[in-house]
Design a protein around this motif. Sequence first.
Motif, PDB file in Angstrom:
ATOM      1  N   ASP A 181       0.848  -1.196   0.000  1.00  0.00           N
ATOM      2  CA  ASP A 181       0.000   0.000   0.000  1.00  0.00           C
ATOM      3  C   ASP A 181       0.880   1.242   0.000  1.00  0.00           C
ATOM      4  OD1 ASP A 181       0.612   0.742   2.761  1.00  0.00           O
ATOM      5  OD2 ASP A 181      -0.786  -0.821   3.371  1.00  0.00           O
ATOM      6  N   SER A 182       0.274   2.395  -0.277  1.00  0.00           N
ATOM      7  CA  SER A 182       1.054   3.626  -0.413  1.00  0.00           C
ATOM      8  C   SER A 182       1.717   4.032   0.903  1.00  0.00           C
ATOM      9  CB  SER A 182       0.163   4.766  -0.918  1.00  0.00           C
ATOM     10  OG  SER A 182      -0.900   5.029  -0.012  1.00  0.00           O
ATOM     11  N   ASP A 201       1.755   4.432  -8.031  1.00  0.00           N
ATOM     12  CA  ASP A 201       0.445   4.518  -8.675  1.00  0.00           C
ATOM     13  C   ASP A 201       0.050   5.987  -8.813  1.00  0.00           C
ATOM     14  OD1 ASP A 201       0.444   1.801  -8.597  1.00  0.00           O
ATOM     15  OD2 ASP A 201      -1.206   1.585  -7.180  1.00  0.00           O
ATOM     16  N   ASP A 202      -0.489   6.336  -9.967  1.00  0.00           N
ATOM     17  CA  ASP A 202      -0.943   7.715 -10.193  1.00  0.00           C
ATOM     18  C   ASP A 202      -2.441   7.663 -10.466  1.00  0.00           C
ATOM     19  OD1 ASP A 202      -1.141  10.389 -10.663  1.00  0.00           O
ATOM     20  OD2 ASP A 202      -0.029  10.392 -12.539  1.00  0.00           O
ATOM     21  N   ASP A 203      -3.223   8.220  -9.543  1.00  0.00           N
ATOM     22  CA  ASP A 203      -4.680   8.243  -9.679  1.00  0.00           C
ATOM     23  C   ASP A 203      -5.147   9.696  -9.675  1.00  0.00           C
ATOM     24  OD1 ASP A 203      -7.362   7.800  -9.733  1.00  0.00           O
ATOM     25  OD2 ASP A 203      -7.496   6.851  -7.764  1.00  0.00           O
ATOM     26  N   ASP A 235      -7.765  11.065 -10.589  1.00  0.00           N
ATOM     27  CA  ASP A 235      -9.176  11.285 -10.234  1.00  0.00           C
ATOM     28  C   ASP A 235      -9.389  11.350  -8.722  1.00  0.00           C
ATOM     29  OD1 ASP A 235      -9.906  11.315 -12.919  1.00  0.00           O
ATOM     30  OD2 ASP A 235     -10.190   9.137 -12.967  1.00  0.00           O
ATOM     31  N   ASN A 236      -8.390  10.904  -7.960  1.00  0.00           N
ATOM     32  CA  ASN A 236      -8.451  10.979  -6.503  1.00  0.00           C
ATOM     33  C   ASN A 236      -7.780  12.284  -6.078  1.00  0.00           C
ATOM     34  OD1 ASN A 236      -8.006  10.770  -3.734  1.00  0.00           O
ATOM     35  ND2 ASN A 236      -7.608   8.567  -3.818  1.00  0.00           N
ATOM     36  N   PRO A 237      -8.510  13.212  -5.441  1.00  0.00           N
ATOM     37  CA  PRO A 237      -7.939  14.515  -5.088  1.00  0.00           C
ATOM     38  C   PRO A 237      -6.653  14.435  -4.264  1.00  0.00           C
ATOM     39  CG  PRO A 237     -10.304  14.513  -4.724  1.00  0.00           C
ATOM     40  CD  PRO A 237      -9.918  13.097  -5.043  1.00  0.00           C
ATOM     41  N   SER A 238      -6.549  13.442  -3.368  1.00  0.00           N
ATOM     42  CA  SER A 238      -5.339  13.337  -2.543  1.00  0.00           C
ATOM     43  C   SER A 238      -4.238  12.528  -3.230  1.00  0.00           C
ATOM     44  CB  SER A 238      -5.671  12.712  -1.187  1.00  0.00           C
ATOM     45  OG  SER A 238      -6.165  11.399  -1.360  1.00  0.00           O
ATOM     46  N   ASN A 239      -4.596  11.699  -4.213  1.00  0.00           N
ATOM     47  CA  ASN A 239      -3.645  10.900  -5.002  1.00  0.00           C
ATOM     48  C   ASN A 239      -2.536  10.307  -4.122  1.00  0.00           C
ATOM     49  OD1 ASN A 239      -2.415   9.708  -7.174  1.00  0.00           O
ATOM     50  ND2 ASN A 239      -2.257  11.556  -8.394  1.00  0.00           N
ATOM     51  N   PRO A 240      -2.890   9.443  -3.140  1.00  0.00           N
ATOM     52  CA  PRO A 240      -1.899   8.985  -2.162  1.00  0.00           C
ATOM     53  C   PRO A 240      -0.747   8.185  -2.764  1.00  0.00           C
ATOM     54  CG  PRO A 240      -3.920   7.693  -1.993  1.00  0.00           C
ATOM     55  CD  PRO A 240      -4.207   8.837  -2.927  1.00  0.00           C
TER      56      PRO A 240
END
Length: 198
Positions: free
Chosen positions: A88-89, A113-115, A117-122
């Motif tokens: 996990d991150s 991982d680059d997401d 669409d997730n505002p926090s982009n953990p």
Amino acid sequence: KRPDHLSFLLIKKGDIVIPLRDGAGQVWSIQVIKPEGKKLFPKYGRKMGCFHLIGDAAVGDVIAEAEGYATAASVHEATGWPVAVALDSGNLSRVAQALRLSYPDHRLVIAGDDDPDNPSNPGRKKAEEVARGDEGIYNVDSETAILQGNVRITRGENQLNGERAEVNLKTGISKLLAGPNGTRQRVRGLFNPKTGDK
């Protein structure tokens, strides 16, 4: 009634079982991936600072790290590099420090991982948090490492540079230290403050 200190994890045919090791190769826990994709861990198993390595780190001079097994397997398949699965991150920085200590001559590549669409982009945020130096000494009892020589602590776009730092592999916190015998050291930094729209 089952005592509180006992925990069971049912493993069935078709489940994927991944051993989780520390930098010395000691197995501390497992991850079980069910056919539908659900991921399970034993209640009392250790995850912090542990990882699963895909490939052979003795081959080549690069070792990569990724958050999940699927990403790590894809990176390994595409590059041939050995890849550590951090799970996990929140575990990325701890595993990065363990890999740096175990494989000091390898170049470490973080495949975060680059997401967007997730505002926090953990995944991306954690992949950009790194502490490194020319050499390190790991204390097994306290799970801390002392880095020395050209130390750089990176958090996103912010950096601190010095000659000596302590990294706590349990908490993921890095801090610059005074030089040997309490001598002062020169510290350099680059900070990019975030400014919001007003």
